[in-house]
Enzyme design. Structure first.
Site, PDB file in Angstrom:
ATOM      1  CE  LYS A  48      -1.202   6.945   2.709  1.00  0.00           C
ATOM      2  NZ  LYS A  48      -1.804   5.645   2.210  1.00  0.00           N
TER       3      LYS A  48
ATOM      4  CG  ASN B  90      -8.842   4.557   8.460  1.00  0.00           C
ATOM      5  OD1 ASN B  90      -8.280   4.152   7.769  1.00  0.00           O
ATOM      6  ND2 ASN B  90      -8.462   4.581   9.869  1.00  0.00           N
TER       7      ASN B  90
ATOM      8  CG  HIS C  42     -10.075  -0.820  -1.204  1.00  0.00           C
ATOM      9  ND1 HIS C  42     -10.472  -1.067   0.228  1.00  0.00           N
ATOM     10  CD2 HIS C  42      -9.514   0.368  -1.067  1.00  0.00           C
ATOM     11  CE1 HIS C  42     -10.014  -0.257   1.125  1.00  0.00           C
ATOM     12  NE2 HIS C  42      -9.269   0.662   0.233  1.00  0.00           N
TER      13      HIS C  42
ATOM     14  CE  LYS D 224      -1.985   2.154   7.320  1.00  0.00           C
ATOM     15  NZ  LYS D 224      -3.213   2.079   7.399  1.00  0.00           N
TER      16      LYS D 224
ATOM     17  CG  HIS E 134     -12.027  -1.679   5.775  1.00  0.00           C
ATOM     18  ND1 HIS E 134     -11.395  -1.170   6.652  1.00  0.00           N
ATOM     19  CD2 HIS E 134     -11.384  -1.909   4.816  1.00  0.00           C
ATOM     20  CE1 HIS E 134     -10.303  -0.669   6.148  1.00  0.00           C
ATOM     21  NE2 HIS E 134     -10.198  -1.170   4.779  1.00  0.00           N
TER      22      HIS E 134
ATOM     23  NE  ARG F 252      17.858  -9.177  12.484  1.00  0.00           N
ATOM     24  CZ  ARG F 252      18.965  -9.818  12.702  1.00  0.00           C
ATOM     25  NH1 ARG F 252      19.925  -9.309  12.104  1.00  0.00           N
ATOM     26  NH2 ARG F 252      19.074 -10.767  13.364  1.00  0.00           N
TER      27      ARG F 252
ATOM     28  NE  ARG G 179      -0.902   6.121   7.679  1.00  0.00           N
ATOM     29  CZ  ARG G 179       0.318   5.510   7.314  1.00  0.00           C
ATOM     30  NH1 ARG G 179       1.215   5.812   8.042  1.00  0.00           N
ATOM     31  NH2 ARG G 179       0.352   4.695   6.309  1.00  0.00           N
TER      32      ARG G 179
ATOM     33  CD  GLU H 245      -3.245   3.326  10.673  1.00  0.00           C
ATOM     34  OE1 GLU H 245      -2.744   2.008  10.628  1.00  0.00           O
ATOM     35  OE2 GLU H 245      -4.242   3.391   9.892  1.00  0.00           O
TER      36      GLU H 245
ATOM     37  CD  GLU I  61      -8.844   4.858  -1.202  1.00  0.00           C
ATOM     38  OE1 GLU I  61      -8.370   6.019  -0.226  1.00  0.00           O
ATOM     39  OE2 GLU I  61      -9.088   3.830  -0.568  1.00  0.00           O
TER      40      GLU I  61
ATOM     41  CG  HIS J  98     -11.114   3.265   4.326  1.00  0.00           C
ATOM     42  ND1 HIS J  98     -11.303   4.523   3.324  1.00  0.00           N
ATOM     43  CD2 HIS J  98     -10.234   2.773   3.463  1.00  0.00           C
ATOM     44  CE1 HIS J  98     -10.499   4.520   2.496  1.00  0.00           C
ATOM     45  NE2 HIS J  98      -9.933   3.362   2.305  1.00  0.00           N
TER      46      HIS J  98
END
Lengths: 383, 383
Positions: free
Chosen positions: B254, B272, B292, B170, B279, B148, B268, B264, B212, B275
Site C-alpha cells: 500500500k 478499490n 466492511h 485518509k 460499498h 492546523r 490509487r 487519489e 483486505e 469496493h
C-alpha cells in the site's frame, strides 16, 4: 516592487520584470504563487468580478459551483457573480452566512457541509468564497475537508482579505477557547481580486486593511513604504490603478514568503510583525473594540519602539512608521486600560509560544527585520 | 514480497532486500512510506505496544501527548500504552470514545477538540490513535485540523486498520448523508503495529481484515496470495511471525501505491478492487449486516466473476479467489434480498463517479488488474 530573496534571508524590492499590464478595463496584475503542483494565479484588476465565470472556467470545474458569501457582500455583489457564472455555463448555488466573526465556527461549518451535500457538490465542483476574511477562512476550511478536498476559489472583497487572507492557504474556524484553533493549510486554485469593490468598503475597514499593507512595506519593501508615504491620500480616495499596484505588490511579497515556508515552520514568522502585541490587545478587548488591522497598527508602533529601545533601529525609523499609521487614520498607542500584567499573560498564551518565549519580530530599518526570543514580561517591559 | 513498480504500471513482488529482522521479542519489520518531507516509518512487530513511549520519543514531541482510544481497546491496552509513555517521560492523557462507527461524526470530533484544548495540546504534542479504523480516522482528522495540524501517531489494533487504514493518510468522519464525506489527507509521523493484539480481536473481525489482505495479493502480489493459500490456517491461529510477515507485506504494497498517488487522482484506484459493489452492499444493508471486509469479500468475488464474463480472466482465477475467501470464513455471494435496481442505484451514488461511470477494477490474473468504466446498470448485469 517585485519580491526577491536576498542572500541574507530578507526579501527586498527587486528589479524583476513587473507583469502589470493595461487592459481595456484598466490595469491588471497577475501573480503566480509558486508551490509546485499546488501553484495558482492571483489576478488583480478593476471590474474583475464580471470575469469570475470565465476565470473559473479556466480551472478544471464541473457544472456545479457553490458561492459562499455574507449578508452584505451577497446583497451588493452576489447577483453579479452568479450572472457571470451563469454566462460561462455554470449552474451556481449561493450560500449566505450572516455577517460577523461569531459565525466562523463549527456550527456554521456543519450548516455549510449540509448545503454542499444538498447541492451535490463533488470533487469536480468549485467552491467560491465571495467576501472578507471570515467568509474566506470558513469556505476554505469547508473546501479543504469536504470529500477530503474540493477546488477552492477566493474572491476577497475587503482590503485586508485581498492583501493577506487570499495568499497563504490558512483556513479555519474559531473555537470558544480561541481564534482559528481548528483549521488546515489548503491552497486555492485561483484568486480573483477586484479593487473596484473597495469603493463600498467602510472607511474604517479600508484603513484597517492598510495596516497590513504598511506592514509589508516595513518588513520587506522600502519602495512600497515610500510609495505609501507619498500617495496615501490617493489610496484613501480609491485611486483604482494605484490600488491594483499596491495590492499586487503585497500579494507578490506574501507569495514569496509563503513559497519559502508554506506551513509556517520558520521564516514565515516575519509576517507576524506587529501581531504579537496586536493579538494580545485584540484578545483583552474581546475582539470588539478594535478591528484586526487596528490592533496590528498598535502592535507595529510598539514593536518599532521596542526595536529602538533594544538598539536595533533608530528613532527616525520609528517616527516614519508612526507618522504613516496616523496618516492612515490608525491607532498607534496601547490603550491605557490594558495593564502590563494582563498583556504579558495574553502574550504567553500565543499559540506560537515555545518554552515560554515568543519569536518577536523587530525592525532594523524600513524593509529589514530580525527575530528576538522574548518572554511576555520582557516584551511588556517596553510599554 | 517487497512492492516494486513495473514499467507497465503494475506493482509486483520484487527482489528488493527485505528489512525483516529478528529481535529478542520476535520478528520485526520496518517499512518507510516515502512521501518526501512527509515520509514516515511503520514498525511491525510482536509486543511493540510496550515500545510506544520510546518510539514516540524518536519523533519530535513535547511532554504532552494525548491517546485517543475506544472503550474496549482502552480497557485492554490503554494502561499499558500510558505506562510506556510515562516511562519515556511523557505526561499522557487518555481520551475514550464509545465503541462503534456511529461515533465517527462531527459531534464527537467537537468533543475531541474540547479535550485537546483542556489538555493544552500544542503543535509539539503528539496525538496517538490506539484502536481500529474508527479511532484512526477520527483521531487523524482531529490531528489534521487542530491548530492546523499536530503530530499524529497510529497504533492500529485491528487487522483491517493495520493493513489498510494505517497507510494512506485518509482521515475523516461520517455525515448522515454518507460515510467519510468530511475529511482530509493527513500523514502520520509514525505507525506502530503490534500483531500480538490480534489475539484479542474477535474471530469475525480477523476474517474481515483478511479480506483486505487477500485483496493485496489479488491486485498486486501473487506470492502473497500463494502464501495465504498455503498457510491461512496458521494465520487464523495467530502465528505471530507469519502475521508480521503478512502485515508488513500489505503495508509495503500500500505504501508503494500511495507514494505513486498520494491524493487519489488516478492509480490509487486499484485499491478499490471489490469496493464498488462492496460499498453498495454495505449501504443497502445500512452498515449493520456486514463488516466492511465481509462486504469487500462479496465485492471481490463478484468483480472476479464480472472480469471472467468480460473475458479479462479465466475461470481458474475466479475459483482460486472464491476458495481462499471461503477458507477465511468470508461470504462470497450477494445477498438474495438485494435487487439489481437497488444495487445499480447505490453504485451510482459512489463519490468517485464521473459522468455516470464508475472506474471498476477488474482482474486479469492473480497480481494483475485493469480498469473498466462502467455504469451501475452495466455492472449489475453481471449479478
Amino acid at each position: 516592487m517585485a519580491a526577491r530573496r536576498q542572500a541574507g534571508g530578507a526579501i527586498r524590492a527587486g528589479a524583476a520584470p513587473c507583469t502589470v499590464r493595461h487592459d481595456a478595463g484598466g490595469m491588471m496584475d497577475t501573480i503566480t504563487v509558486d508551490l509546485g503542483a499546488r501553484s495558482y494565479p492571483i489576478h488583480v484588476g478593476v471590474g474583475i468580478l464580471d470575469e469570475v465565470g470565465a476565470r473559473v472556467r479556466e480551472v478544471r470545474s464541473g457544472p456545479r459551483v457553490a458561492v459562499l458569501t455574507g449578508t452584505t457582500v451577497g446583497e451588493l455583489y452576489g447577483e453579479r457573480v452568479a450572472a457571470s457564472l451563469h454566462h460561462s455555463g455554470f449552474d451556481p448555488i449561493t450560500i449566505t452566512i450572516p455577517d460577523g466573526e461569531e459565525h466562523k465556527n463549527l456550527a456554521w461549518l456543519a450548516f455549510l457541509y449540509d448545503r454542499l451535500i444538498e447541492a451535490r457538490i463533488d470533487r469536480d465542483s468549485a467552491l467560491i468564497a465571495l467576501g472578507g476574511g471570515v467568509i474566506g477562512d470558513l469556505a476554505g476550511f469547508a473546501a479543504a475537508t469536504f470529500l477530503r478536498g474540493v477546488p477552492f476559489v477566493q474572491v476577497p472583497t475587503t482590503l485586508l482579505a485581498q492583501v493577506d487572507a487570499s495568499v497563504g492557504g490558512k483556513t479555519g474556524v474559531n473555537h470558544p477557547a480561541g481564534k482559528n484553533l481548528i483549521g488546515a493549510f489548503y491552497q486555492p486554485r485561483l484568486v480573483l481580486i477586484d479593487v473596484a469593490v473597495l469603493r463600498t468598503l467602510p472607511r474604517r475597514e479600508l484603513a484597517a486593511g492598510l495596516a497590513e499593507v504598511i506592514k509589508y512595506g516595513v518588513i520587506l519593501d522600502p519602495a512600497l513604504f515610500e510609495l505609501l508615504e507619498e500617495r496615501l491620500d490617493h489610496v484613501l480616495h480609491g485611486d483604482a490603478d494605484l490600488l491594483v499596484q499596491i495590492v499586487g505588490a503585497c500579494c507578490r511579497l506574501k507569495a514569496e514568503v509563503v513559497r519559502e515556508d508554506e506551513t509556517e515552520r520558520g521564516y514565515r514568522a516575519v509576517l507576524n510583525f506587529g501581531h504579537t502585541l496586536g493579538h494580545a490587545v485584540e484578545a483583552l478587548t474581546e475582539y470588539r473594540r478594535f478591528l484586526h488591522g487596528e490592533a496590528v497598527a498598535i502592535g507595529m508602533a510598539f514593536a518599532a519602539r521596542l526595536s529602538q529601545a533594544r538598539a536595533h533601529c533608530d528613532a527616525a525609523t520609528t517616527q516614519r512608521l508612526r507618522r504613516l499609521l496616523k496618516h492612515a487614520g490608525l491607532p498607534t498607542d496601547v490603550p491605557g486600560d490594558l495593564g502590563p500584567d494582563a498583556l504579558a499573560a495574553a502574550i504567553a498564551t500565543d499559540k506560537k509560544t515555545r518554552d515560554g518565549k515568543v519569536q518577536f519580530v523587530c525592525i532594523e530599518r524600513i524593509g529589514k527585520t530580525r527575530f528576538e526570543y522574548l518572554s511576555g514580561v520582557e516584551i511588556v517591559a517596553h510599554l
